[in-house]
Design an enzyme around this catalytic site. Structure first.
Site, PDB file in Angstrom:
ATOM      1  N   CYS A   1     121.878 -29.009  59.151  1.00 55.88           N
ATOM      2  CA  CYS A   1     121.094 -28.511  60.338  1.00 55.88           C
ATOM      3  C   CYS A   1     120.544 -27.109  60.306  1.00 55.88           C
ATOM      4  CB  CYS A   1     122.224 -28.518  61.381  1.00 55.88           C
ATOM      5  SG  CYS A   1     123.445 -29.831  61.478  1.00 55.88           S
TER       6      CYS A   1
ATOM      7  N   ARG B   1     115.669 -28.740  54.618  1.00 56.04           N
ATOM      8  CA  ARG B   1     116.964 -28.635  54.578  1.00 56.04           C
ATOM      9  C   ARG B   1     117.820 -30.103  54.861  1.00 56.04           C
ATOM     10  NH1 ARG B   1     119.308 -23.280  56.062  1.00 56.04           N
ATOM     11  NH2 ARG B   1     120.975 -24.186  57.189  1.00 56.04           N
TER      12      ARG B   1
ATOM     13  N   TRP C   1     121.899 -32.517  61.282  1.00 56.20           N
ATOM     14  CA  TRP C   1     122.349 -33.635  60.106  1.00 56.20           C
ATOM     15  C   TRP C   1     123.723 -34.079  60.776  1.00 56.20           C
ATOM     16  CZ3 TRP C   1     126.017 -33.803  56.614  1.00 56.20           C
ATOM     17  CH2 TRP C   1     125.917 -34.537  55.072  1.00 56.20           C
TER      18      TRP C   1
ATOM     19  N   ASN D   1     125.420 -25.329  63.934  1.00 56.70           N
ATOM     20  CA  ASN D   1     125.547 -25.701  62.611  1.00 56.70           C
ATOM     21  C   ASN D   1     127.054 -25.633  62.394  1.00 56.70           C
ATOM     22  OD1 ASN D   1     122.846 -25.732  62.625  1.00 56.70           O
ATOM     23  ND2 ASN D   1     122.423 -24.270  60.941  1.00 56.70           N
ATOM     24  N   GLY D   2     127.532 -26.637  61.571  1.00 61.02           N
ATOM     25  CA  GLY D   2     128.956 -26.672  61.162  1.00 61.02           C
ATOM     26  C   GLY D   2     129.935 -27.637  61.798  1.00 61.02           C
TER      27      GLY D   2
ATOM     28  N   GLU E   1     122.350 -35.146  34.926  1.00 60.89           N
ATOM     29  CA  GLU E   1     121.552 -34.514  35.690  1.00 60.89           C
ATOM     30  C   GLU E   1     120.205 -35.376  35.941  1.00 60.89           C
ATOM     31  OE1 GLU E   1     121.481 -32.280  37.909  1.00 60.89           O
ATOM     32  OE2 GLU E   1     119.354 -31.939  38.131  1.00 60.89           O
TER      33      GLU E   1
ATOM     34  N   LYS F   1     119.169 -37.096  39.674  1.00 56.64           N
ATOM     35  CA  LYS F   1     117.734 -36.627  40.047  1.00 56.64           C
ATOM     36  C   LYS F   1     117.234 -38.103  40.556  1.00 56.64           C
ATOM     37  CE  LYS F   1     117.560 -33.561  40.570  1.00 56.64           C
ATOM     38  NZ  LYS F   1     118.185 -32.275  40.688  1.00 56.64           N
TER      39      LYS F   1
ATOM     40  N   GLU G   1     119.063 -39.772  43.496  1.00 53.76           N
ATOM     41  CA  GLU G   1     118.784 -39.001  45.012  1.00 53.76           C
ATOM     42  C   GLU G   1     117.314 -39.068  45.308  1.00 53.76           C
ATOM     43  OE1 GLU G   1     119.427 -34.733  45.322  1.00 53.76           O
ATOM     44  OE2 GLU G   1     118.567 -34.266  43.393  1.00 53.76           O
TER      45      GLU G   1
ATOM     46  N   HIS H   1     132.834 -48.098  25.220  1.00 49.95           N
ATOM     47  CA  HIS H   1     134.232 -48.029  25.952  1.00 49.95           C
ATOM     48  C   HIS H   1     133.784 -48.599  27.272  1.00 49.95           C
ATOM     49  CE1 HIS H   1     135.946 -45.854  22.673  1.00 49.95           C
ATOM     50  NE2 HIS H   1     135.079 -45.083  22.716  1.00 49.95           N
TER      51      HIS H   1
ATOM     52  N   LYS I   1     119.675 -30.021  51.878  1.00 47.76           N
ATOM     53  CA  LYS I   1     119.350 -28.949  50.868  1.00 47.76           C
ATOM     54  C   LYS I   1     120.435 -27.993  50.744  1.00 47.76           C
ATOM     55  CE  LYS I   1     116.809 -27.010  47.765  1.00 47.76           C
ATOM     56  NZ  LYS I   1     116.701 -27.587  46.714  1.00 47.76           N
TER      57      LYS I   1
END
Ligand code: M6R
Length: 609
Positions: free
Chosen positions: A2, A27, A74, A98-99, A482, A486, A489, A505, A604
């Site tokens: 948010c 964000r 968000w 926010n939160g 990584e 990437k 996402e 395995h 973000k």
């Protein structure tokens, strides 16, 4: 996550608020809203579309007034919908949040018993109604706000307005960032300085538990007990260029290409001829690290992957036992803390809720010192750690972390060099050699970026794929992790990173002609082992895309395509080999038509648990 913007001015503030929201779009959000006050009335508009759609609605319906708040949401409590979008309103008050208010259900039950009815499923509306109920007992808005916050558990950054007091804007924070922007005859609030750069460069960063009362001509800050506190004013050095796409199509693309410069900035002034300059790490003057015997690294997502690479460097160059953990796991287990352990957090934003919670926990657990590697100097993580190593990547707007990652890596290498010198495990000639290699790093990364066109063409082959494997060994294993993160996402292609030795395995069962296998294969001590793993894939008809060192001269064949990168000191290979994997995800995302800079469901800075 948010975003909040608030403004109080003589002029109409809707344009300031909308511009601020646009700058917070990076964000991540799923709905947006704005509320202003004019002639004693609220003017509130909301949308489940982008900020541009809100702008169009404001242009049509109008949002007059010199006082207002706005928000990008968000979703946490209650799905994305107009009714759940902020600002929330009572008859008299409007608020953005926010939160997460963790005890919202108990508060809601109490308020329902008093006759409050709720329009949304949000925890925010509950907190707002609590403030409203206290105003109704005769408290002024500020005191009602303060008292309500004493009852609220959880995290918040809040902006509150009262339509009966168009000259007052209120804010408060706990575990979620909020800054006050200082104008001339006008003042502002935001969850991120980027939102306010068109109107001011002067900021006051609120600390946890603080509440602010803002008018056009004054800013008063109070602690949770209601006592006035004095705060410093900070001047931001960010400029408009740092938050524009320039000649690039996406922020992510721009940020990938900025990496050589970002790495130069990270190293600038921090290297001596044979090691690290004395003030390279902030806080060293007060917090000596010579007693460190062990290192614990905690982080999330891409920053966690940086930590995994750091472990290889730290153990090799310093001999210090190093362990790396995911922050959301570390914070909820009973950790055994060995004597003389340095606690290291890594975070681009410095506001990631789990990482921050671990730092606060670590301070109670008897660690020797805390050190953070972070990109935001004003963040909670930097302010609360004993020592800090700023990555200096510049503003990273794309949700996918790119330049923040490589600069985190360089900071970890600098830390390893420093500790190697302090612990006497690194000889002066080896330190000098490493310093020389680090100086060459920006040029090597520029060289790696030269693969852009070849990788753009390669991405065409990935367009119709649904799954992908990334393989690496040793220090390149975290780079494979990584690369997979990437790709998933931003292109939404399912990808997994594996230590290549683990192939037999389990994951080898997945290999067929439809499964691309990306291998990071620089010339290093583990190459022969990795080449055997490559053969295992080849023998099962897998499609191999191998990123390798130029001098190795591997050849394309029916099953494998080779992409070459410059030769470099083995220790620097993780930074160089990250770049083509970033480019691959970027081009796959563009081909798949996803929202590259704001991929779905992602934020973000993850400021809630
Ligand atoms: O701000 P932080 O570095 O603490 O963020 C941690 C993760 O949320 C972040 O790295 C995330 O994984 C990125 N979107 C990955 O590109």
């Amino acid at each position: 996550m948010c975003g909040i913007v608030g403004a109080i001015a003589q002029r109409d503030v809707s344009e300031i608020l909308l511009e601020g929201l646009s700058r917070l779009e990076y964000r991540g959000y799923d709905s947006a809203g704005i509320c202003t006050v004019a002639d004693g009335k609220f003017h509130c508009l909301k949308t489940i579309e982008k900020v541009q759609a809100l702008r169009t609605e404001v242009a049509k319906a109008g949002c007059p007034g010199g006082l207002g708040i706005a928000h990008t949401r968000w979703a946490t409590h209650g799905g994305p919908s107009v009714v759940n979008a902020h600002p929330h309103l009572t008859e008299r008050l409007a608020m953005c949040h926010n939160g997460i208010i963790e005890n919202y259900q108990q508060l809601k039950d109490k308020l329902q018993a008093q006759g409050y009815q709720f329009k949304s499923q949000t925890d925010t509306e509950v907190l707002l109604c609590l403030i409203d109920s206290l105003v109704k007992t005769g408290l002024d808005t500020q005191e009602a706000f303060r008292q309500a916050l004493l009852q609220a558990e959880g995290s918040y950054a809040l902006a509150l307005i009262d339509r009966e007091h168009p000259g007052d804007l209120y804010g408060a924070r706990r575990h979620s960032p909020l800054v006050v922007g200082l104008g001339i005859g006008e003042n502002f609030l935001a969850s991120d300085v980027l939102a306010l750069l068109p109107v001011t460069r002067r900021f006051i960063y609120l600390d946890d538990g603080e509440l602010v009362h803002i008018t056009r001509g004054s800013v008063e800050i109070f602690n949770a007990q209601g006592q006035r506190v004095e705060k410093d004013i900070a001047e931001s050095s960010l400029d408009a260029e740092s938050i524009s796409k320039g000649r690039y199509r996406h922020f992510m693309q721009k940020e990938i290409f900025e990496q050589p410069q970002a790495l130069e900035n990270t190293a600038m002034g921090r290297l001596s001829a044979d090691g690290i300059a004395p003030d390279a790490i902030s806080g060293l003057a007060q917090h000596d690290l010579s007693a460190v015997d062990n290192i614990k690294i905690v982080a999330c997502g891409t920053s966690y992957h940086a930590g995994l690479v750091g472990k290889y460097w730290l153990e090799e160059l310093t001999g210090l036992a190093t362990s790396v953990e995911i922050a959301s796991e570390y914070r909820y287990r009973k950790a055994v803390v060995k004597e003389n352990t340095l606690f290291v957090t890594i975070s681009q934003s410095g506001e990631t809720a789990d990482t921050l919670a671990c730092l606060r926990l670590a301070k109670e657990q008897g660690y020797l010192k805390t050190l953070c590697i972070c990109n935001v100097h004003s963040s909670s993580l930097v302010r609360e750690s004993d020592l800090s190593l700023l990555t200096r990547a510049g503003a990273e707007i794309g949700v996918a972390s790119t330049k923040a990652f490589v600069t985190q890596l360089l900071c970890l290498l600098l830390l390893s060099l420093y500790l190697g010198e302090v612990k006497g495990t690194l000889s002066a000639p080896r330190r000098t050699q490493l310093v020389e290699s680090i100086k060459k790093l920006p040029a090597l990364c520029r060289d790696a970026l030269g693969q852009d066109e070849a990788i753009r063409q390669l991405a065409q082959e990935f367009a119709g794929k649904h799954h992908c494997l990334f393989l690496g060994r040793g220090i390149m294993y975290p780079i494979a992790l990584e690369g997979a993160l990437k790709l998933k996402e931003i292109s939404y292609i399912h990808a997994e990173g594996y230590a290549a030795g683990e192939l037999k395995h389990g994951p080898i069962a997945l290999i067929d002609k439809d499964m691309p296998v990306v291998v990071v294969a620089p010339d290093n001590a583990l190459l022969s082992k990795l080449l055997s793993n490559i053969e295992e894939v080849r023998a099962r008809g897998g499609l191999l895309y191998i990123f390798s060192t130029r001098s190795l001269k591997l050849k394309n064949d029916a099953h494998s395509r080779i992409f070459t990168l410059p030769d470099a000191d083995e220790l620097l290979q993780p930074l160089i080999f990250t770049i083509p994997l970033q480019l691959l995800s970027y081009h796959c995302a563009v081909i798949n038509g996803t929202d590259v800079d704001q991929p779905r469901n992602l934020a973000k800075a993850v400021t809630v648990e």
